[in-house]
Structures are given as structure tokens and as C-alpha cells.
Design a protein around this motif. Structure first.
Motif, PDB file in Angstrom:
ATOM      1  N   MET A   1      -5.466  -1.064 -18.384  1.00 44.46           N
ATOM      2  CA  MET A   1      -5.508  -1.611 -17.095  1.00 44.46           C
ATOM      3  C   MET A   1      -5.966  -2.855 -17.531  1.00 44.46           C
ATOM      4  SD  MET A   1      -6.182  -0.510 -13.320  1.00 44.46           S
ATOM      5  CE  MET A   1      -5.388   1.028 -13.515  1.00 44.46           C
ATOM      6  N   ALA A   2      -5.507  -4.019 -17.135  1.00 39.58           N
ATOM      7  CA  ALA A   2      -6.153  -5.401 -17.401  1.00 39.58           C
ATOM      8  C   ALA A   2      -6.952  -5.635 -16.122  1.00 39.58           C
ATOM      9  CB  ALA A   2      -5.190  -6.432 -17.389  1.00 39.58           C
ATOM     10  N   ARG A   3      -8.059  -6.544 -16.562  1.00 43.66           N
ATOM     11  CA  ARG A   3      -8.872  -7.201 -15.388  1.00 43.66           C
ATOM     12  C   ARG A   3      -8.199  -8.422 -14.637  1.00 43.66           C
ATOM     13  NH1 ARG A   3     -13.200  -4.822 -18.941  1.00 43.66           N
ATOM     14  NH2 ARG A   3     -14.260  -3.350 -17.928  1.00 43.66           N
ATOM     15  N   ARG A   4      -7.493  -7.855 -13.886  1.00 40.65           N
ATOM     16  CA  ARG A   4      -6.662  -9.228 -13.318  1.00 40.65           C
ATOM     17  C   ARG A   4      -6.499  -8.905 -11.710  1.00 40.65           C
ATOM     18  NH1 ARG A   4      -4.948 -13.642 -15.015  1.00 40.65           N
ATOM     19  NH2 ARG A   4      -5.226 -13.007 -17.112  1.00 40.65           N
ATOM     20  N   CYS A   5      -6.523  -9.837 -11.054  1.00 44.42           N
ATOM     21  CA  CYS A   5      -6.112  -9.537  -9.572  1.00 44.42           C
ATOM     22  C   CYS A   5      -4.903  -9.470  -9.605  1.00 44.42           C
ATOM     23  CB  CYS A   5      -6.941 -10.495  -8.716  1.00 44.42           C
ATOM     24  SG  CYS A   5      -6.325 -10.740  -7.160  1.00 44.42           S
ATOM     25  N   GLU A   6      -3.923  -8.685  -8.749  1.00 42.08           N
ATOM     26  CA  GLU A   6      -2.587  -8.500  -8.619  1.00 42.08           C
ATOM     27  C   GLU A   6      -1.985  -9.348  -7.824  1.00 42.08           C
ATOM     28  OE1 GLU A   6      -1.222  -4.521  -8.086  1.00 42.08           O
ATOM     29  OE2 GLU A   6      -2.648  -3.549  -9.373  1.00 42.08           O
ATOM     30  N   TRP A  68       1.605 -12.992   2.650  1.00 40.71           N
ATOM     31  CA  TRP A  68       1.136 -13.303   1.661  1.00 40.71           C
ATOM     32  C   TRP A  68       2.022 -13.679   0.552  1.00 40.71           C
ATOM     33  CZ3 TRP A  68      -2.582 -16.425  -0.560  1.00 40.71           C
ATOM     34  CH2 TRP A  68      -2.672 -16.446  -2.053  1.00 40.71           C
ATOM     35  N   LEU A  69       2.887 -12.158   0.218  1.00 39.37           N
ATOM     36  CA  LEU A  69       3.509 -12.159  -0.811  1.00 39.37           C
ATOM     37  C   LEU A  69       4.864 -13.057  -0.787  1.00 39.37           C
ATOM     38  CD1 LEU A  69       3.460  -8.230  -1.324  1.00 39.37           C
ATOM     39  CD2 LEU A  69       2.609 -10.095  -2.981  1.00 39.37           C
ATOM     40  N   ILE A  70       5.314 -13.056   0.524  1.00 40.94           N
ATOM     41  CA  ILE A  70       6.628 -14.049   0.909  1.00 40.94           C
ATOM     42  C   ILE A  70       6.286 -15.429   0.496  1.00 40.94           C
ATOM     43  CG2 ILE A  70       8.010 -15.022   2.530  1.00 40.94           C
ATOM     44  CD1 ILE A  70       7.820 -12.063   3.560  1.00 40.94           C
ATOM     45  N   LYS A  71       5.071 -15.825   0.696  1.00 38.69           N
ATOM     46  CA  LYS A  71       4.782 -17.497   0.402  1.00 38.69           C
ATOM     47  C   LYS A  71       4.345 -17.597  -1.034  1.00 38.69           C
ATOM     48  CE  LYS A  71       3.036 -18.287   4.979  1.00 38.69           C
ATOM     49  NZ  LYS A  71       1.632 -18.599   5.777  1.00 38.69           N
ATOM     50  N   THR A  72       4.052 -16.559  -2.037  1.00 36.84           N
ATOM     51  CA  THR A  72       3.458 -16.659  -3.065  1.00 36.84           C
ATOM     52  C   THR A  72       4.613 -16.827  -4.133  1.00 36.84           C
ATOM     53  OG1 THR A  72       1.345 -15.655  -2.363  1.00 36.84           O
ATOM     54  CG2 THR A  72       1.772 -16.065  -4.849  1.00 36.84           C
ATOM     55  N   VAL A  83       7.564  -6.085  -7.419  1.00 35.53           N
ATOM     56  CA  VAL A  83       8.283  -5.181  -6.934  1.00 35.53           C
ATOM     57  C   VAL A  83       8.113  -4.923  -5.573  1.00 35.53           C
ATOM     58  CG1 VAL A  83       8.719  -2.776  -7.142  1.00 35.53           C
ATOM     59  CG2 VAL A  83       8.388  -3.940  -9.215  1.00 35.53           C
ATOM     60  N   LEU A  84       6.874  -4.915  -5.310  1.00 39.78           N
ATOM     61  CA  LEU A  84       6.707  -4.795  -3.566  1.00 39.78           C
ATOM     62  C   LEU A  84       7.092  -5.863  -2.920  1.00 39.78           C
ATOM     63  CD1 LEU A  84       4.753  -3.276  -1.605  1.00 39.78           C
ATOM     64  CD2 LEU A  84       2.942  -4.551  -2.155  1.00 39.78           C
ATOM     65  N   LYS A  85       6.996  -7.121  -3.577  1.00 39.53           N
ATOM     66  CA  LYS A  85       7.872  -8.520  -2.843  1.00 39.53           C
ATOM     67  C   LYS A  85       9.210  -8.054  -2.393  1.00 39.53           C
ATOM     68  CE  LYS A  85       8.102 -13.342  -3.095  1.00 39.53           C
ATOM     69  NZ  LYS A  85       7.833 -14.614  -3.819  1.00 39.53           N
ATOM     70  N   ARG A  86       9.834  -7.625  -3.342  1.00 35.25           N
ATOM     71  CA  ARG A  86      11.360  -7.499  -3.529  1.00 35.25           C
ATOM     72  C   ARG A  86      11.655  -6.529  -2.325  1.00 35.25           C
ATOM     73  NH1 ARG A  86      11.231  -8.295  -8.992  1.00 35.25           N
ATOM     74  NH2 ARG A  86      11.234  -6.053  -9.371  1.00 35.25           N
ATOM     75  N   LYS A  87      10.543  -5.182  -2.408  1.00 35.13           N
ATOM     76  CA  LYS A  87      10.993  -4.233  -1.218  1.00 35.13           C
ATOM     77  C   LYS A  87      10.615  -4.758  -0.016  1.00 35.13           C
ATOM     78  CE  LYS A  87       9.757  -0.476  -4.442  1.00 35.13           C
ATOM     79  NZ  LYS A  87       8.752   0.829  -4.457  1.00 35.13           N
TER      80      LYS A  87
END
Length: 98
Positions: A1-6, A68-72, A83-87
Motif C-alpha cells: 500500500m503506497a503512502r499516498r493520500c487518496e 470534494w470529489l465532485i469538484k476535484t 470509483v467512489l466519485k462515479r458512484k
């Protein structure tokens, strides 16, 4: 698992430790990641993500994970966040149609 903010895409940075004798050794600056559960109003359930502290403040500032997801842009999001944004978009479209 990468150390990256999702959410924001922040990852590991590199730099140097510099001693008093000006010796330089490589080091890593790790992001401040937390596993958090955010409430999605469109989906009606909790969503678990690995988010940096800066990303968490940004999500709260924009009114929640849905906004946040819709604007990003997609290129800044992880695969799970895309995937979450599409849902979320699909759920919002279904609510507007009804």
C-alpha cells in the motif's frame, strides 16, 4: 500500500539530513496519513479512506466528501476515490431524476 493520500494525492518527498559538519544523507518526508470514515450523504453510508491531515481539512472546508470529489479532477484522485466519485455522481443523478 503506497503512502499516498487518496484525496489530495500527497505522497512521500525526499530530501537531506544535514549535520553540523555539513554531511548530507538522504531521508524521506512521509505524509501525515490517517484512516478515516467519512459520511457520504449521496450514498447514505460511511466511506473509509487514507487521508492526510491537509486533505481532511480540505474535505471539511468544501462541505463533505461528496462535494470534494465532485469538484476535484480525476488525475488527482486514487483509483478507489475515482470509483467512489462515479458512484456518488450516479446516486446524485438518480435522486435528481426521481
Amino acid at each position: 500500500m503506497a503512502r499516498r493520500c487518496e484525496v489530495t494525492g500527497k505522497g512521500v518527498r525526499t530530501g537531506n539530513n544535514v549535520s553540523h559538519a555539513n554531511n548530507k544523507t538522504r531521508r524521506r518526508f512521509l505524509p501525515n496519513l490517517h484512516v478515516v470514515s467519512l459520511i457520504s450523504e449521496a450514498l447514505g453510508r460511511d466511506v473509509t479512506l487514507r487521508v492526510s491531515s491537509h486533505g481532511l481539512r480540505s474535505v471539511e472546508h468544501n462541505g463533505g466528501i461528496d462535494n470534494w470529489l465532485i469538484k476535484t479532477r480525476d488525475d488527482r484522485l486514487s483509483d478507489d476515490a475515482k470509483v467512489l466519485k462515479r458512484k456518488i455522481k450516479k446516486a446524485l443523478a438518480a435522486k435528481q431524476a426521481a
